[in-house]
Design a protein around this motif. Structure first.
Motif, mmCIF file in Angstrom:
data_model
loop_
_atom_site.group_PDB
_atom_site.id
_atom_site.type_symbol
_atom_site.label_atom_id
_atom_site.label_comp_id
_atom_site.label_asym_id
_atom_site.label_seq_id
_atom_site.Cartn_x
_atom_site.Cartn_y
_atom_site.Cartn_z
ATOM 1 N N GLU A 156 41.984 42.775 25.375
ATOM 2 C CA GLU A 156 42.101 43.071 26.793
ATOM 3 C C GLU A 156 43.565 43.359 27.100
ATOM 4 O O GLU A 156 44.465 42.669 26.620
ATOM 5 C CB GLU A 156 41.621 41.892 27.648
ATOM 6 C CG GLU A 156 40.133 41.648 27.577
ATOM 7 C CD GLU A 156 39.678 40.586 28.560
ATOM 8 O OE1 GLU A 156 40.525 40.102 29.348
ATOM 9 O OE2 GLU A 156 38.489 40.245 28.545
ATOM 10 N N TYR A 157 43.801 44.404 27.905
ATOM 11 C CA TYR A 157 45.145 44.813 28.279
ATOM 12 C C TYR A 157 45.265 44.837 29.800
ATOM 13 O O TYR A 157 44.355 45.312 30.490
ATOM 14 C CB TYR A 157 45.456 46.206 27.720
ATOM 15 C CG TYR A 157 45.432 46.265 26.210
ATOM 16 C CD1 TYR A 157 46.546 45.913 25.471
ATOM 17 C CD2 TYR A 157 44.284 46.664 25.525
ATOM 18 C CE1 TYR A 157 46.530 45.962 24.085
ATOM 19 C CE2 TYR A 157 44.254 46.712 24.142
ATOM 20 C CZ TYR A 157 45.385 46.362 23.433
ATOM 21 O OH TYR A 157 45.363 46.403 22.059
ATOM 22 N N ALA A 158 46.363 44.348 30.310
ATOM 23 C CA ALA A 158 46.631 44.346 31.744
ATOM 24 C C ALA A 158 47.825 45.250 32.019
ATOM 25 O O ALA A 158 48.959 44.942 31.623
ATOM 26 C CB ALA A 158 46.909 42.932 32.248
ATOM 27 N N LEU A 159 47.568 46.399 32.656
ATOM 28 C CA LEU A 159 48.597 47.384 32.965
ATOM 29 C C LEU A 159 49.229 47.043 34.316
ATOM 30 O O LEU A 159 48.615 47.250 35.353
ATOM 31 C CB LEU A 159 47.984 48.782 32.992
ATOM 32 C CG LEU A 159 47.369 49.252 31.663
ATOM 33 C CD1 LEU A 159 46.437 50.410 31.891
ATOM 34 C CD2 LEU A 159 48.468 49.607 30.681
ATOM 35 N N ASN A 160 50.444 46.532 34.282
ATOM 36 C CA ASN A 160 51.082 46.023 35.495
ATOM 37 C C ASN A 160 52.417 46.709 35.787
ATOM 38 O O ASN A 160 53.386 46.063 36.169
ATOM 39 C CB ASN A 160 51.286 44.509 35.378
ATOM 40 C CG ASN A 160 49.974 43.756 35.287
ATOM 41 O OD1 ASN A 160 49.045 44.033 36.039
ATOM 42 N ND2 ASN A 160 49.878 42.823 34.353
ATOM 43 N N LEU A 205 53.074 44.967 30.267
ATOM 44 C CA LEU A 205 51.748 45.052 29.675
ATOM 45 C C LEU A 205 51.341 43.670 29.209
ATOM 46 O O LEU A 205 52.031 43.052 28.387
ATOM 47 C CB LEU A 205 51.756 46.009 28.482
ATOM 48 C CG LEU A 205 50.458 46.091 27.671
ATOM 49 C CD1 LEU A 205 49.362 46.770 28.473
ATOM 50 C CD2 LEU A 205 50.686 46.814 26.350
ATOM 51 N N GLY A 206 50.237 43.150 29.745
ATOM 52 C CA GLY A 206 49.681 41.899 29.253
ATOM 53 C C GLY A 206 48.676 42.163 28.153
ATOM 54 O O GLY A 206 47.897 43.119 28.227
ATOM 55 N N VAL A 207 48.699 41.319 27.121
ATOM 56 C CA VAL A 207 47.816 41.500 25.971
ATOM 57 C C VAL A 207 47.097 40.186 25.690
ATOM 58 O O VAL A 207 47.733 39.140 25.546
ATOM 59 C CB VAL A 207 48.599 41.931 24.719
ATOM 60 C CG1 VAL A 207 47.647 42.182 23.555
ATOM 61 C CG2 VAL A 207 49.438 43.165 24.994
ATOM 62 N N SER A 208 45.765 40.258 25.603
ATOM 63 C CA SER A 208 44.950 39.100 25.260
ATOM 64 C C SER A 208 44.026 39.476 24.111
ATOM 65 O O SER A 208 43.296 40.468 24.199
ATOM 66 C CB SER A 208 44.117 38.648 26.468
ATOM 67 O OG SER A 208 43.272 37.575 26.129
#
Length: 213
Positions: free
Chosen positions: A41-45, A49-52
């Motif tokens: 899962e990636y969070a484009l902010n 970039l958040g990576v889980s």
């Protein structure tokens, strides 16, 4: 606000230009998944970039047509939970917390690969790929052959596996010369991956301030 990246929402992701040398984490990024493998899962902010990753593996990538002659890059990465040290030269056993891929080619190849997918970019015989990694079981600064890219790619370990924050600055000219004996003139794209499927572990990480120089 967290946005989970999907291929369906990012089908035409390459069109807009970059702002100066910064590479924002916006809807210009696409995801590349692998057959029979669950995806990260990636969070484009915006600037982060958040990576889980929980026993998963995938990549996100974008083209960089407005900065083809970049000489280097800088970014910061933070890992709050990560994978154990692995052998990055072992195909199928090479989990790593984070990796940044930069894809280069000559002018003719760059023109032929306009609009190409990441799979085509990484598979192009004339492409040359630098993979900067946080993870592995070798000392930072080590350059290794990639078990997936053959003669086209080199892995460069920048930081050992583990948690904490670190800032990086890399020199494309020097690393390409060392890796391949030449500097392809065009930067085609950048990708980010996290890989925890082989060790069935968990990665919680961020990348911020990604810029080309």
């Amino acid at each position: 606000m967290r946005h989970t990246l999907t291929l369906a929402t990012l089908g035409a992701a390459f069109a807009l230009p970059l702002a100066a040398a910064e590479i924002p984490f916006d809807d210009q990024w696409r995801e590349q998944t692998f057959p029979f493998q669950p995806a990260n899962e990636y969070a484009l902010n915006g600037d982060t970039l958040g990576v889980s990753s929980e026993g998963t593996v995938s990549l996100v990538y974008r083209r960089t047509p407005e900065v083809p002659d970049a000489t280097g890059a800088s970014w910061s990465w933070t890992v709050t939970e990560g994978v154990p040290a692995t052998d990055l030269a072992q195909k199928g056993g090479d989990d790593r917390n984070l990796a940044l891929y930069f894809v280069f080619a000559d002018d003719a190849t760059a023109e032929a690969l306009q609009g190409a997918s990441l799979r085509r970019l990484l598979g192009a015989e004339a492409a040359r790929i630098l993979v900067y990694v946080r993870g592995g079981d070798v000392a930072p600064g080590t350059m290794q052959d990639s078990p997936y890219l053959g003669e086209r790619g080199k892995t460069i370990v920048l930081a050992e596996t583990g948690t904490g924050s670190q800032s990086e600055r890399v020199d494309f000219d020097a690393d390409l010369q060392k890796a391949f004996g030449t500097r392809p003139p065009r930067l085609l794209g950048v990708a980010v991956s996290a890989d925890s499927d082989d060790t069935d572990s968990v990665i919680d990480a961020t990348i911020s301030g990604l810029s080309l120089e």
